[in-house]
Motif scaffolding. Sequence first.
Motif, PDB file in Angstrom:
ATOM      1  N   GLN A  55      -7.731   0.481   3.575  1.00  0.00           N
ATOM      2  CA  GLN A  55      -8.879  -0.143   4.065  1.00  0.00           C
ATOM      3  C   GLN A  55      -9.326   0.415   5.434  1.00  0.00           C
ATOM      4  OE1 GLN A  55      -9.438  -3.930   6.311  1.00  0.00           O
ATOM      5  NE2 GLN A  55      -7.384  -4.539   5.011  1.00  0.00           N
ATOM      6  N   VAL A  88       8.398  18.805   5.527  1.00  0.00           N
ATOM      7  CA  VAL A  88       8.640  19.488   6.959  1.00  0.00           C
ATOM      8  C   VAL A  88       9.897  19.071   7.393  1.00  0.00           C
ATOM      9  CG1 VAL A  88       7.701  18.911   8.985  1.00  0.00           C
ATOM     10  CG2 VAL A  88       6.376  19.395   7.380  1.00  0.00           C
ATOM     11  N   PHE A 136       0.390  -0.203   8.432  1.00  0.00           N
ATOM     12  CA  PHE A 136       1.188  -1.513   7.932  1.00  0.00           C
ATOM     13  C   PHE A 136       0.320  -1.978   6.406  1.00  0.00           C
ATOM     14  CE2 PHE A 136       2.443  -6.051   8.206  1.00  0.00           C
ATOM     15  CZ  PHE A 136       3.414  -5.884   7.612  1.00  0.00           C
ATOM     16  N   ARG A 137      -0.367  -3.043   6.555  1.00  0.00           N
ATOM     17  CA  ARG A 137      -0.723  -3.556   5.232  1.00  0.00           C
ATOM     18  C   ARG A 137      -2.338  -3.227   4.886  1.00  0.00           C
ATOM     19  NH1 ARG A 137       2.048  -8.788   3.391  1.00  0.00           N
ATOM     20  NH2 ARG A 137       0.325  -9.067   2.083  1.00  0.00           N
ATOM     21  N   ILE A 191      -7.076  -3.603  -1.540  1.00  0.00           N
ATOM     22  CA  ILE A 191      -8.168  -4.482  -0.937  1.00  0.00           C
ATOM     23  C   ILE A 191      -8.924  -4.089   0.460  1.00  0.00           C
ATOM     24  CG2 ILE A 191      -8.533  -7.188   0.329  1.00  0.00           C
ATOM     25  CD1 ILE A 191      -6.031  -7.939  -1.123  1.00  0.00           C
ATOM     26  N   GLU A 227       2.919  18.199   1.839  1.00  0.00           N
ATOM     27  CA  GLU A 227       3.307  17.203   1.320  1.00  0.00           C
ATOM     28  C   GLU A 227       4.429  17.463   0.469  1.00  0.00           C
ATOM     29  OE1 GLU A 227       2.708  13.740   1.226  1.00  0.00           O
ATOM     30  OE2 GLU A 227       4.530  13.967  -0.283  1.00  0.00           O
ATOM     31  N   SER A 281       0.537   4.725  -0.441  1.00  0.00           N
ATOM     32  CA  SER A 281      -1.225   4.714  -0.935  1.00  0.00           C
ATOM     33  C   SER A 281      -1.454   4.372  -2.199  1.00  0.00           C
ATOM     34  CB  SER A 281      -1.741   5.996  -0.213  1.00  0.00           C
ATOM     35  OG  SER A 281      -1.597   6.449   1.104  1.00  0.00           O
TER      36      SER A 281
HETATM   37  C1  LIG Z   1       2.729  -3.292  -2.073  1.00  0.00           C
HETATM   38  C2  LIG Z   1       1.613  -2.573  -1.143  1.00  0.00           C
HETATM   39  C3  LIG Z   1       0.399  -3.224  -0.992  1.00  0.00           C
HETATM   40  C4  LIG Z   1      -0.749  -3.042   0.057  1.00  0.00           C
HETATM   41  N1  LIG Z   1      -1.810  -3.185  -0.275  1.00  0.00           N
HETATM   42  C5  LIG Z   1      -3.051  -2.824   0.408  1.00  0.00           C
HETATM   43  C6  LIG Z   1      -4.163  -3.263   0.465  1.00  0.00           C
HETATM   44  O1  LIG Z   1      -4.544  -4.101  -0.284  1.00  0.00           O
HETATM   45  N2  LIG Z   1      -5.113  -2.417   1.548  1.00  0.00           N
HETATM   46  C7  LIG Z   1      -4.869  -1.847   2.278  1.00  0.00           C
HETATM   47  O2  LIG Z   1      -5.564  -1.324   3.045  1.00  0.00           O
HETATM   48  N3  LIG Z   1      -3.446  -1.425   2.191  1.00  0.00           N
HETATM   49  C8  LIG Z   1      -2.649  -2.060   1.654  1.00  0.00           C
HETATM   50  N4  LIG Z   1      -1.376  -1.398   1.521  1.00  0.00           N
HETATM   51  C9  LIG Z   1      -1.049  -0.599   2.769  1.00  0.00           C
HETATM   52  C10 LIG Z   1      -1.227   0.821   2.510  1.00  0.00           C
HETATM   53  O3  LIG Z   1      -0.970   1.102   1.205  1.00  0.00           O
HETATM   54  C11 LIG Z   1      -0.654   1.630   3.670  1.00  0.00           C
HETATM   55  O4  LIG Z   1      -0.963   1.087   4.904  1.00  0.00           O
HETATM   56  C12 LIG Z   1      -1.041   3.190   3.445  1.00  0.00           C
HETATM   57  O5  LIG Z   1      -1.017   3.606   2.100  1.00  0.00           O
HETATM   58  C13 LIG Z   1      -0.462   4.075   4.265  1.00  0.00           C
HETATM   59  O6  LIG Z   1      -1.024   5.360   4.253  1.00  0.00           O
HETATM   60  P1  LIG Z   1      -0.364   6.556   4.822  1.00  0.00           P
HETATM   61  O7  LIG Z   1      -0.863   7.837   4.293  1.00  0.00           O
HETATM   62  O8  LIG Z   1      -0.114   6.485   6.207  1.00  0.00           O
HETATM   63  O9  LIG Z   1       1.265   6.591   3.988  1.00  0.00           O
HETATM   64  P2  LIG Z   1       1.744   6.831   2.693  1.00  0.00           P
HETATM   65  O10 LIG Z   1       0.718   6.998   1.654  1.00  0.00           O
HETATM   66  O11 LIG Z   1       3.214   6.555   2.482  1.00  0.00           O
HETATM   67  O12 LIG Z   1       1.908   8.745   2.780  1.00  0.00           O
HETATM   68  C14 LIG Z   1       2.629   9.326   3.683  1.00  0.00           C
HETATM   69  C15 LIG Z   1       3.182  10.747   2.854  1.00  0.00           C
HETATM   70  O13 LIG Z   1       3.768  11.485   3.906  1.00  0.00           O
HETATM   71  C16 LIG Z   1       4.755  12.224   3.104  1.00  0.00           C
HETATM   72  N5  LIG Z   1       5.785  12.660   3.995  1.00  0.00           N
HETATM   73  C17 LIG Z   1       6.740  11.771   4.830  1.00  0.00           C
HETATM   74  N6  LIG Z   1       7.311  12.568   5.416  1.00  0.00           N
HETATM   75  C18 LIG Z   1       7.136  14.146   4.939  1.00  0.00           C
HETATM   76  C19 LIG Z   1       7.823  15.149   5.380  1.00  0.00           C
HETATM   77  N7  LIG Z   1       8.859  15.152   6.206  1.00  0.00           N
HETATM   78  N8  LIG Z   1       7.276  16.322   5.097  1.00  0.00           N
HETATM   79  C20 LIG Z   1       6.098  16.202   4.301  1.00  0.00           C
HETATM   80  N9  LIG Z   1       5.649  15.227   3.877  1.00  0.00           N
HETATM   81  C21 LIG Z   1       6.115  13.972   4.136  1.00  0.00           C
HETATM   82  C22 LIG Z   1       5.167  11.417   2.066  1.00  0.00           C
HETATM   83  O14 LIG Z   1       5.707  11.997   0.913  1.00  0.00           O
HETATM   84  C23 LIG Z   1       3.743  10.642   1.722  1.00  0.00           C
HETATM   85  O15 LIG Z   1       3.023  11.450   0.677  1.00  0.00           O
HETATM   86  C24 LIG Z   1      -0.446  -1.950   0.601  1.00  0.00           C
HETATM   87  C25 LIG Z   1       0.901  -1.410   0.557  1.00  0.00           C
HETATM   88  C26 LIG Z   1       1.922  -1.753  -0.154  1.00  0.00           C
HETATM   89  C27 LIG Z   1       3.043  -1.020  -0.546  1.00  0.00           C
END
Ligand SMILES: Cc1cc2nc3c(=O)[nH]c(=O)nc-3n(C[C@H](O)[C@H](O)[C@H](O)COP(=O)(O)OP(=O)(O)OC[C@H]3O[C@@H](n4cnc5c(N)ncnc54)[C@H](O)[C@@H]3O)c2cc1C
Length: 354
Positions: A313, A156, A308-309, A49, A34, A43
Amino acid sequence: MTPLADVAIVGAGVVGLAVAYELLRRGTRVTLLERGEPGRAASWAGAGIIAPGNPDRANLPDDRLRAESAARWPALADELTALTGLPTGYRRCGGFEHVADADPAWSSEGIEHHFDPDQTAFFFPGMAQVRNPWLLRALVAAVAQLGGTIRTQCEVTGWQRDGDRVAAVETNQGRVAAGEYLVCGGAWSERLLGPGTAVFPVRGQIVAYRIAAGGPEHIHVWDKQYLVPRGDGLVLAGSTEELVGFDASTTEEGIRGLREFAESHWPALRGATVEATWAGLRPGSADNRPTLGRVPGYRNLCVATGHFRAGVQLSPATGRLLAELLIGRTPFIPLDSFRPDRPAGPPARPAFRS
Ligand SMILES: Cc1cc2nc3c(=O)[nH]c(=O)nc-3n(C[C@H](O)[C@H](O)[C@H](O)COP(=O)(O)OP(=O)(O)OC[C@H]3O[C@@H](n4cnc5c(N)ncnc54)[C@H](O)[C@@H]3O)c2cc1C
């Protein structure tokens, strides 16, 4: 070179952590890489939701991903708390969908709901929520407790390739080698895997109100905007959808728009204090589907991104699917419509938004 892990996961957001948790439960060794602190990107910023679902009657892969996740949430939340002593904020608070017509998918899937004439909206007793910072803290602790390694401030920067295999990832802390690699880089996934990944950042802003009395008891969703009461006087009003690249800052215009929305739909919020505002970058995709599966051209590289959104969940079923794929089992939901090289299609319209 750093010693071998069975699986190296790039990105410790809710998706990377959920896969890590499921792999560790199956006895696989896991290292998360990370670049910042775990669980602090999209996240952390989300509203948490959790849409309802009925896995017995959900048929399409998108619906199954939601429904299997919805069914898994209560037990997962209990497991995390039992393991770590930390709360996740999971609660089945119920929620209203403010739409004119019922979505036929609700009845065909047998999801409990009824029309509430007072709210002129459809009520779903099974709509739930988690408290994002709490959930992430519990997931991080659970992964550590099960023996997973999370390397923080570990960015990375590239891949070392050996034919059709990844031999190691290059990071600012040296090379890390594993048997299998998984990219869970959220909005930054395309930077890690190249342009074909077709995942892009979609900024979402949130206003958090503190209200002593008179706030909503349930979640209320109006198309892309919503109110989410945390149950202790904190009420989240979200959210915007903005294509502004990798800029995760709030804007005056965005916050003003959210306040107008929240205070016109829930007048008691006019007297409430704005406790905080923030923004995050959702991992968007052209067809509104997550990308899950093996990356073409590699035998030991997978991806799970583009939720995405709905990444929070959908994280329980995503975690299980990718864990099964990585340990060589047949995934319990067919991955064809999520695979990285799927043909471009029209945007999927989910039965629920979050
Ligand atoms: C305002 C808002 C409201 C939302 N509401 C909801 C909701 O109500 N319900 C729901 O289900 N979802 C909701 N979402 C969507 C949800 O938050 C995301 O779909 C989800 O968090 C994506 O998770 P992730 O682990 O893919 O991404 P992230 O949480 O963005 O994690 C990706 C990680 O990868 C790391 N990373 C990136 N590049 C590198 C690299 N080169 N080397 C090492 N680490 C790296 C980043 O630092 C980060 O920690 C919402 C999002 C937002 C912004």
